[in-house]
Write an enzyme that holds these catalytic residues in place. Structure first.
Site, PDB file in Angstrom:
ATOM      1  N   GLU A  85      53.921 -21.064   5.671  1.00 54.67           N
ATOM      2  CA  GLU A  85      55.022 -22.368   5.827  1.00 54.67           C
ATOM      3  C   GLU A  85      56.005 -22.893   4.821  1.00 54.67           C
ATOM      4  O   GLU A  85      56.931 -23.761   5.149  1.00 54.67           O
ATOM      5  CB  GLU A  85      54.100 -23.489   6.130  1.00 54.67           C
ATOM      6  CG  GLU A  85      53.607 -24.400   4.692  1.00 54.67           C
ATOM      7  CD  GLU A  85      52.385 -23.354   4.185  1.00 54.67           C
ATOM      8  OE1 GLU A  85      51.751 -23.878   3.377  1.00 54.67           O
ATOM      9  OE2 GLU A  85      51.870 -22.294   4.759  1.00 54.67           O
ATOM     10  N   CYS A 131      45.842 -19.466   1.898  1.00 54.26           N
ATOM     11  CA  CYS A 131      45.706 -19.598   0.547  1.00 54.26           C
ATOM     12  C   CYS A 131      44.377 -20.170   0.436  1.00 54.26           C
ATOM     13  O   CYS A 131      43.525 -19.063   0.421  1.00 54.26           O
ATOM     14  CB  CYS A 131      46.862 -20.854   0.086  1.00 54.26           C
ATOM     15  SG  CYS A 131      46.918 -20.881  -2.104  1.00 54.26           S
ATOM     16  N   HIS A 151      51.961 -18.800   1.145  1.00 55.35           N
ATOM     17  CA  HIS A 151      52.114 -19.827   2.085  1.00 55.35           C
ATOM     18  C   HIS A 151      53.227 -19.487   3.067  1.00 55.35           C
ATOM     19  O   HIS A 151      54.256 -19.724   2.617  1.00 55.35           O
ATOM     20  CB  HIS A 151      52.621 -21.163   1.235  1.00 55.35           C
ATOM     21  CG  HIS A 151      51.437 -21.857   0.466  1.00 55.35           C
ATOM     22  ND1 HIS A 151      50.288 -22.675   1.125  1.00 55.35           N
ATOM     23  CD2 HIS A 151      50.868 -21.436  -0.895  1.00 55.35           C
ATOM     24  CE1 HIS A 151      49.602 -22.993   0.169  1.00 55.35           C
ATOM     25  NE2 HIS A 151      49.929 -22.335  -0.738  1.00 55.35           N
TER      26      HIS A 151
END
Length: 196
Positions: free
Chosen positions: A180, A77, A178
């Site tokens: 994650e 990001c 993202h």
């Protein structure tokens, strides 16, 4: 293997750390020069503004170290955006200039900004980052600024207009989404990066 999540003072450091930890790898959050120089992989996450992230890197004497790093590094990001040349978010910010591409506000047309939520990512090279991930898989985004599609783009996404969802130059990788927060696809991508 020494895996480091670089501490840029941003909010999502722990979530990136735990996503890597869940894959079975040890990972350290650090901004210590010696720790970073002895690392095998760096993840450069970020939520916030380019100005604050670059200020933090400068304060910790990490800019030249990141620009000369020879092992794989993944910007996530904002971490991807500060690998660009100049960002035009709030104030004009000179970034790391690893990718000689400027970062600008996403031309989302009638779509609301920030771009929040799941969107399809289309990768169009046989890049190691997307190994075992189906084309047009879904990933989670939270951003208003982007790198346009350019010569380093290895995947794109559409939200009012096309933008770079992932880029690569040599050992430098960046993803606008993202991983994650992107479920199995994100975990697979992180695993692919760690195993480079």
């Amino acid at each position: 293997m020494n895996i480091v999540v670089l501490d840029t003072g941003c909010a999502n450091l722990s979530s990136v750390k735990w996503a890597i930890h869940k894959l079975g790898y040890n990972v350290t959050i650090s901004k210590d020069i010696n720790v970073i120089l002895n690392s095998h992989k760096i993840l450069l996450p970020g939520v916030g503004t380019p100005g604050s992230a670059m200020e933090e890197l400068n304060k910790n004497n990490l800019i030249n170290i990141l620009k000369s790093y020879k092992n794989p590094i993944l910007g996530i990001c904002l971490g991807m955006q500060i690998m660009g040349k100049v960002s035009y978010e709030s104030v004009e910010t000179n970034n790391l200039n690893i990718f000689d591409i400027n970062v600008r506000r996403l031309d989302s047309k009638n779509f609301v900004l920030p771009h929040i939520g799941w969107n399809k990512v289309n990768y169009y090279t046989n890049n190691i980052l997307f190994k075992g991930i189906n084309p047009n898989s879904w990933f989670y985004f939270l951003h208003s600024y982007v790198m346009p599609v350019n010569k380093y783009t290895i995947a794109d996404c559409y939200y009012g207009s096309l933008f770079s969802a992932a880029v690569q130059k040599d050992n430098y990788f960046g993803v606008q989404f993202h991983p994650e927060k992107s479920g199995n696809n994100g975990s697979k991508l992180l695993k692919n990066f760690i195993e480079i």
